[in-house]
Design an enzyme around this catalytic site. Structure first.
Site, mmCIF file in Angstrom:
data_model
loop_
_atom_site.group_PDB
_atom_site.id
_atom_site.type_symbol
_atom_site.label_atom_id
_atom_site.label_comp_id
_atom_site.label_asym_id
_atom_site.label_seq_id
_atom_site.Cartn_x
_atom_site.Cartn_y
_atom_site.Cartn_z
ATOM 1 N N PRO A 296 -1.672 -13.242 8.630
ATOM 2 C CG PRO A 296 -2.581 -15.256 9.228
ATOM 3 C CD PRO A 296 -2.230 -14.237 10.007
ATOM 4 C CG HIS A 297 -2.348 -10.355 4.385
ATOM 5 N ND1 HIS A 297 -2.417 -9.753 4.805
ATOM 6 C CD2 HIS A 297 -2.541 -9.871 3.149
ATOM 7 C CE1 HIS A 297 -3.003 -9.109 5.190
ATOM 8 N NE2 HIS A 297 -3.109 -8.611 3.871
ATOM 9 N NE ARG A 298 -3.788 -12.202 -1.419
ATOM 10 C CZ ARG A 298 -4.148 -11.309 -1.774
ATOM 11 N NH1 ARG A 298 -2.675 -11.662 -2.573
ATOM 12 N NH2 ARG A 298 -4.179 -9.783 -1.882
#
Length: 335
Positions: A296-298
């Site tokens: 997961p990034h943003r």
């Protein structure tokens, strides 16, 4: 590990063996339901930035796919191609003009896309990364390789401000409660503040080589940020006082952060394959993501009150709903 100029915009930049091992530790948790994960149509799109648009949809960037995506709260995805080949769109935000604005990290451009999908690009040097709407009616962005903070008007005029610290690699940026812009320095290990007139002040973070990434304005009047290598969540007051909070999962690599609808801060754990929640008093809770190695990034709060996040490693968009009662994680795959 030491902070370097190469910050992780794609999960290819993460240590894959560590990522896979930690993904196995992700366990179902209470008080949150993962109701949906939506596949991005473009194979290997690597969704990165995400924001709520003025049209009631979520908008996201595809770092490898070179596209801007739009997803409705019900999960319908539409994609729009970025004109510059290999532009590597990274961050995205809603502008004061009712359009979406995004950075192109390798294309060295700032992009603007209407809610109907029409894209315009403006030249901007220095590897633009983070972007946010400022209190002055302009967009403000970071230049990683240029070591500058940029300002762009809605008409496309760019002004740049050089940072005092060399090789600071500014990463993400947000609008603060004090009317200034605040940003992270991945290489400089500092939190920066810049006025709308361009005056820059820097504050050192206690943990050395923490590799600062995400930053957001909190509900408590402070700024909150992630320490990618420091494995901590940081809080800084507008006067520059820093407090750090450890994350229970080791080497979780916290990345993006946002204020949630419940008055807490929510963040992504790129290596830990979790979504984290931290109260303004510093209490951390973690929630596993059903898809392993999702990276997961943003993360952002959606128009439906849910938390929406990009899954860079498996090319999906995730949606979490806070629940008042203990529940198990539920996943509904949508391809």
């Amino acid at each position: 590990m030491m902070a370097t100029g190469r910050f992780p915009s794609s999960c290819r930049d993460l240590p894959l063996l560590v990522l896979a091992a930690l993904a196995l530790l992700a366990a179902p948790a209470s008080a949150v339901v993962v109701t949906n994960e939506f596949a991005v149509p473009t194979v290997d799109g690597a969704p990165n930035g995400i924001t709520t648009g003025p049209d009631g949809n979520l908008w996201f960037t595809e770092y490898n796919g070179n596209r801007i995506g739009r997803i409705t709260p019900s999960g319908v995805v539409t994609e729009f191609t970025v004109p510059t080949a290999y532009g590597a769109p990274s961050s995205i935000t809603t502008g004061p003009d009712g359009n979406l604005w995004f950075t192109e990290s390798t294309g060295n451009r700032i992009g603007r896309i209407t809610t109907a999908g029409a894209v315009t690009e403006f030249a901007a040097g220095g590897g633009p990364s983070g972007i946010v709407a400022g209190p002055d009616g302009n967009l403000w962005f970071t230049e990683v390789s240029g070591n500058r903070i940029g300002r762009i008007t809605t008409a496309g005029a760019v002004t740049e401000f050089t940072l005092p610290t060399a090789d600071s690699y500014p990463h993400q940026i947000t609008s603060g409660p004090d009317g200034n812009l605040w940003f992270t320095e991945y290489g400089g290990n500092r939190i920066g503040r810049i006025t709308t007139a361009g005056v820059i002040t820097e504050f050192t973070v206690p943990t050395a080589r923490a590799a600062l990434t995400g930053i957001t304005s909190g509900p408590d009047g402070n700024l909150w940020f992630t320490e990618y290598l420091g494995n901590r969540i940081g809080r800084i007051t507008p006067s520059g006082v820093v407090t750090e909070f450890a994350i229970p999962t080791e080497e979780s690599a916290p990345f993006g952060i946002t204020t949630g609808p419940d008055g807490a801060l929510w963040f992504t754990e790129s290596n830990g394959n979790r979504i984290g929640r931290i109260t303004t008093s510093g209490v951390v809770t973690e929630f596993g993501i059903p898809t392993a190695a999702s990276c997961p990034h943003r993360i952002t709060t959606g128009p439906d009150g849910a938390l929406w996040f990009t899954e860079n490693g498996v090319h999906k968009i995730g949606r979490l709903v806070a629940s008042p009662a203990p529940v198990e994680v539920v996943s509904i795959g949508v391809d």
